[in-house]
Design an enzyme around this catalytic site. Structure first.
Site, mmCIF file in Angstrom:
data_model
loop_
_atom_site.group_PDB
_atom_site.id
_atom_site.type_symbol
_atom_site.label_atom_id
_atom_site.label_comp_id
_atom_site.label_asym_id
_atom_site.label_seq_id
_atom_site.Cartn_x
_atom_site.Cartn_y
_atom_site.Cartn_z
ATOM 1 N N ALA A 63 52.884 59.356 -0.361
ATOM 2 C CA ALA A 63 53.738 59.357 -2.256
ATOM 3 C C ALA A 63 54.951 57.908 -2.627
ATOM 4 C CB ALA A 63 54.483 60.575 -2.999
ATOM 5 N N GLY A 108 51.957 62.459 1.691
ATOM 6 C CA GLY A 108 50.882 63.523 0.196
ATOM 7 C C GLY A 108 49.648 63.142 1.151
ATOM 8 N N GLU A 111 48.544 65.956 3.872
ATOM 9 C CA GLU A 111 48.861 67.147 3.019
ATOM 10 C C GLU A 111 46.917 66.069 2.622
ATOM 11 O OE1 GLU A 111 52.368 68.679 1.524
ATOM 12 O OE2 GLU A 111 52.564 66.487 0.679
ATOM 13 N N GLU A 131 59.064 64.427 4.516
ATOM 14 C CA GLU A 131 59.703 64.119 3.634
ATOM 15 C C GLU A 131 61.430 65.150 3.718
ATOM 16 O OE1 GLU A 131 55.353 65.224 2.870
ATOM 17 O OE2 GLU A 131 56.339 65.557 3.925
#
Length: 258
Positions: A63, A108, A111, A131
């Protein structure tokens, strides 16, 4: 489609190319473009397989932290829900999805790769969910999809430390399915092989595995019975069985693009 995400379709295989160099960071614009791409793929019956690709240098490094740092509770709740739903749309496409991982697949980015059915990585690729180092947790499927791949203890260790995982270790852990010198070409070749198969049987296999794995065995078997019965109404079933009876296994050529 904006320049952040490019969608190319050839020979029944779609390539979703993340194109926001140098790191393909997920900001609101990238998320919206990915959602548009997922919607277009779900609506196109001619697409039989999908490759996710971030380019030769980086899959996606996560992100946009500058944007995240500006969010409070209300902003992140809505933004994260939208990103989570976008990745899930790729996971729920009724066709196989192959992630071609180069460079970094972090946060992300990892992910999104986890939302694919298969992951093929460059030998020098690096994956991870860091994270925790920002004082937060993976919020776009990482806690759930990674755990289902590697088990609870390993998933907790990787997420609680936030450490970066080299591609070979990721392959040993089962996060990555295959290493390749050119992961995009390997993913494209595999996707073409899958795209040549019987559309509805492959869709049924994906549904049976993804939906049935978390059901009690009786529920999974009931889902399996329902899916196989439905396939007896398809032209691909007729083609496959007729070819087997005439020529033996492995000779069938299945339907052309719709």
């Amino acid at each position: 489609m904006t320049t952040r995400v490019r969608l190319e379709i050839s020979d029944r295989v779609a390539t979703v190319r993340l194109d926001a160099p140098p790191l393909n960071a997920f900001d609101t614009g990238m998320r919206r473009d990915l959602a548009d791409a997922a919607g277009a793929l779900a609506a196109d019956p001619g697409v039989r397989a999908v490759v996710l690709y971030g380019g030769p240098r980086c899959f996606a490094a996560g992100a946009d932290v500058k944007q995240l740092a500006e969010f409070g509770f209300e902003e992140i709740a809505g933004w994260n829900r939208a990103l989570q739903q976008t990745f899930t749309r790729f996971a729920e496409l009724p066709v196989p999805v192959v992630a071609a991982v180069t460079g970094y697949a972090l946060g992300g980015g990892m992910e999104l790769a986890l939302a694919a059915d298969f992951r093929i990585a460059a030998e020098d690729a690096v994956l991870g969910l860091p994270e925790v180092l920002l004082g937060i947790i993976p919020g776009s499927g990482g806690t759930q999809r990674l755990t289902r791949l590697v088990g609870r203890a390993t998933a907790k260790e990787l997420m609680m430390t936030g450490r970066r995982v080299p591609a070979r270790e990721a392959a040993d852990l089962g996060i990555v399915d295959r290493l390749a010198g050119d992961p995009y070409e390997a993913a494209l070749s595999f996707a073409k092989e899958l795209a040549a198969g019987p559309r509805f049987a492959i869709q049924a296999i994906k549904e049976a595995v993804d939906q049935g794995a978390d059901l009690p065995i009786a529920g999974g078997l009931a889902l399996e019975r329902s899916l196989i019965a439905g396939l007896f109404a398809t032209a691909d079933r007729d083609t496959g069985m007729a070819s087997f009876l005439r020529h033996g296994p492995g000779k069938a050529t299945f339907g052309e693009p719709a």
